[in-house]
Design an enzyme around this catalytic site. Structure first.
Site, short mmCIF file in Angstrom:
data_model
loop_
_atom_site.label_atom_id
_atom_site.label_comp_id
_atom_site.label_asym_id
_atom_site.label_seq_id
_atom_site.Cartn_x
_atom_site.Cartn_y
_atom_site.Cartn_z
N GLU A 428 -25.76 39.59 -19.55
CA GLU A 428 -25.17 38.49 -18.81
C GLU A 428 -26.25 37.75 -18.02
O GLU A 428 -27.01 38.37 -17.28
CB GLU A 428 -24.12 39.06 -17.86
CG GLU A 428 -23.60 38.07 -16.86
CD GLU A 428 -23.01 38.76 -15.61
OE1 GLU A 428 -23.05 40.00 -15.52
OE2 GLU A 428 -22.54 38.02 -14.75
N ASP A 505 -23.42 42.90 -14.78
CA ASP A 505 -23.53 43.35 -13.39
C ASP A 505 -22.40 44.30 -13.03
O ASP A 505 -21.31 44.21 -13.57
CB ASP A 505 -23.49 42.14 -12.45
CG ASP A 505 -24.84 41.46 -12.37
OD1 ASP A 505 -25.85 42.16 -12.62
OD2 ASP A 505 -24.89 40.26 -12.08
N ASP A 507 -20.31 44.28 -10.86
CA ASP A 507 -19.36 43.66 -9.93
C ASP A 507 -18.16 43.14 -10.72
O ASP A 507 -18.06 43.36 -11.92
CB ASP A 507 -20.05 42.53 -9.14
CG ASP A 507 -20.59 41.44 -10.07
OD1 ASP A 507 -20.22 41.43 -11.27
OD2 ASP A 507 -21.40 40.63 -9.60
N ASP A 509 -17.23 40.15 -11.62
CA ASP A 509 -17.55 39.21 -12.69
C ASP A 509 -18.10 39.94 -13.92
O ASP A 509 -17.73 39.64 -15.05
CB ASP A 509 -18.60 38.18 -12.23
CG ASP A 509 -17.95 37.08 -11.42
OD1 ASP A 509 -16.70 36.99 -11.43
OD2 ASP A 509 -18.70 36.32 -10.76
#
Ligand code: TSJ
Length: 640
Positions: A428, A505, A507, A509
């Site tokens: 990403e 990541d 997180d 997202d």
């Protein structure tokens, strides 16, 4: 006493049988991962569902207890407690003999619809302890086991009575053996969705779910009196439908068939197959029977109505199923399974019977509902049109002329062409992609950076999916094409990488991106997952740098907690916000280096859990598409 001797003899073979289960648990439950663990619950639930199907049980309750055990109970007749022919109580026989299920059940109905066809004795063998309570004949009986061995003293060969009751039923509580399973925490989301599915397949059954492991226990009720018709209705609940759900059933050669379907104004098909109430992830003969007759019947109608002219080619099967949501549920007395995960129904007679019933019933229906028929053919026409315009583009896109990696622009491919050694990281963001390109072992590791969110393939038409630049690049890079449903253009033998590693990541997202990628693979390249090629990289959240001693990467908050306990002296803690923040050396150590990285192998359940259907099955109170990685982080295995 002769009786006593035969009891001893049979108990010896019993223990040998269960010992075999403990030695090679994977043979009986598929794996000792969380998937196998959850399977224990389903195995026990299936026994209670059998009692429902026999006509004696209307409620099943599943409780995840605070101590890590699970309790499954029903209000059926209660497992027989009397002496069985071999001088052992019938209940003991059920829990200590392999495949004892149905032994003194003389109904024609056969238990094993299951993935691996194992019984309650397997669950017993793999449990540190298991307790059975049986309410029957006015008494409450109890029996218990440790690692499969009975620990309750029988009195004259009979189970001890621990109370009186007017009710009947069976309750089984078991604690999975942590020396067998990698993890012993049941995944509640999977249990819930499985119970909900069971409710749709058994309209007269109510299932309760309770999770008492949390501070605020969660209690859910699953009751779906509309059966598979309701299943289809609910799968389409947020979609634009073009007719009411069509539903029929039939029986022949001892096989019963139930079908529900409905078309929506969307560009994909969603067809689920079940045999004896068990979901068949890889489909099988019931689906092929349904699909082939559906294609024939619709093409015949289209010609009759002169929608297809003489010169026109037939609609393809995929055209005809464009926009279709369907559930096909068969009951088979002797189901056989094949395929990578033994979830593909293999009985040829199932194809025959489903085709016969479907052919008769849909013609009866469409003869009387011409408007619906025209709308359905309209869906096929739309699909055919898109197919034709896409066909050229698709041949260009997927022509496997050469390894045209340059055309993939952003792909930094590896040098080796030995697929068994190669890995591709889907990264990403451009900055992480850049670091990864620097950090990688360029001999074996390819890097494909993707920008921003990728397309949600469950919400997009097939032409949009194929027009999407990121998806095109992935299909091209992997080298095996794609399939919509089974048996299409996908050819796994052409796969250019042994491992496809999603690197996002840690997180929300990142979790979202992983979910979308999994959905893409699940829909269009499911074999990648079935054959164990898809992984999720688990980058660490922290680096602990002690004043004295070695630096250590910590992969989640639990690891940090453990580190704090373990580590007395002072240390600096670095928190990573995202992959983009790591320099290439750090990225290599934490995420790329096969020696030190943490990878999670994606199982088909993971991908299925990420799909829309599961979202629906888990009910609305569950926040949709929650952070996938976090939830599964504890399952991560070191890939060594
Ligand atoms: F898997 C299991 F064995 F642990 C288990 C079995 C777990 C649970 C929750 C329920 C059951 C179960 C078994 N519920 N109901 C039954 N029924 C019988 O075993 C049964 C009862 C009566 C008769 C009969 O012929 O009278 C026959 C059977 C097989």
């Amino acid at each position: 006493m002769a009786k006593k001797e035969s009891y001893d003899a049979s108990s010896i073979t019993v223990l040998e049988g269960l010992e075999a289960v403990r030695k090679r648990p994977g043979m009986y439950i598929g794996s000792v991962s969380t998937k196998g663990l959850n399977h224990l619950i389903y195995e026990i639930v299936d026994n209670a569902v059998d009692e429902h199907l026999a006509g004696y049980c209307s409620e099943i309750r599943v409780v995840l207890n605070a101590d890590g055990s699970a309790t499954v109970s029903d209000n059926g007749r209660g497992i027989p407690v009397g002496m069985h022919e071999k001088g052992m109580s019938a209940e003991r026989l059920v829990f200590t003999t392999l495949h004892a299920g149905g032994k003194f059940d003389d109904s024609a109905y056969k238990t094993s619809g299951g993935l691996h066809g194992v019984g309650s004795s397997v669950v017993n063998a793999l449990s540190a302890r298991l307790t059975v309570q049986i309410k029957r004949d006015g008494y409450l009986y109890e029996d218990s086991y440790e690692r499969g061995n009975p620990v309750t003293q029988l009195e004259g060969g009979l189970l001890p009575v621990i109370g009186r009751t007017k009710e009947t039923g069976t309750s089984v509580t078991f604690l999975p053996d942590d020396t067998i399973f990698d993890r012993t925490r049941f995944k509640e989301d999977e249990v819930k969705s499985r119970l909900h599915e069971t409710a749709y397949l058994n309209p007269a059954l109510t299932l309760f779910f309770e999770d008492r492991r949390r501070e605020e226990p969660e209690i859910l009720t699953f009751r779906e009196p509309d059966g598979i018709m309701g299943f289809v209705r609910d799968m389409n609940r947020s979609k634009e439908t073009i007719h009411d759900v069509i539903c029929f059933r039939g029986e022949s050669e001892g096989i019963s068939v139930e079908v529900a379907f409905q078309y929506v104004n969307e560009f994909h098909e969603n067809i689920l197959g079940f045999c004896n109430n068990i979901y068949n992830a890889e489909g099988g003969t019931h689906l092929t029977g349904f699909k082939s007759v559906f294609t024939t019947v619709i093409n015949n109608y289209a010609r009759e109505l002169n929608i297809l002219k003489e010169k026109d080619a037939n609609f393809t099967g995929a055209d005809v199923r464009n926009g279709m949501t369907a559930v096909i549920s068969v009951k088979h007395p002797d189901p056989r399974f094949e395929g990578q995960t033994k979830t593909k129904l293999d009985n040829q007679d199932a194809a025959k019977v489903v085709a016969k019933v479907t052919g008769d019933e849909i013609q009866r229906y469409f003869d009387r509902n011409l408007e619906v028929l025209k709308n359905v053919i309209g869906c096929a026409e739309k699909a055919a049109k898109i197919r034709k315009t896409e066909e050229k583009a698709k041949t260009n896109l997927l022509s496997r002329q050469k390894f045209s990696f340059d055309s993939n622009g952003k792909l930094a491919n590896c040098e080796s062409r030995d697929a068994s050694q190669c890995e591709i990281f889907i990264v990403e963001g451009d900055s992480a992609g850049g670091s990864a390109k620097t950090a990688r072992n360029r001999m074996y590791q390819a890097i494909l950076p993707i920008r921003g969110k990728i397309l949600n393939v469950e919400k997009a038409s097939i032409d949009k999916v194929l027009a999407n630049a990121e998806i095109k690049t992935m299909i091209n890079a992997f080298g095996c094409g794609f399939s919509e449903g089974y048996g299409n253009d996908f050819d796994i033998s052409r796969l250019r990488y042994d491992k496809i590693i999603i690197m996002a990541d840690a997180d929300v997202d990142g979790a979202h991106i992983s979910t979308l990628l999994l959905t893409l693979f699940y829909r269009f390249m499911p074999e990648l997952i079935y054959e164990g090629h898809v992984y999720i990289a688990m980058p660490p959240l922290y680096k602990a740098m002690p004043a004295k001693g070695k630096e250590e990467y910590l992969y989640d908050d639990k690891a940090l907690e453990r580190y704090r306990k373990r580590h007395k002296g002072p240390f600096t803690l670095q928190r990573y916000k995202g992959l983009g923040e790591m320099d290439s050396q750090q990225l290599w150590e934490t995420t790329l280096d096969p020696e030190t990285r943490l990878l999670k192998l994606v199982e088909i359940e993971d991908a299925r859990m990420a799909s829309e259907i599961t979202e629906m099955l888990m009910g609305t109170e569950v926040p949709p598409r929650k952070a996938f990685i976090y939830e599964h982080a504890t399952d991560a295995q070191l890939d060594i």
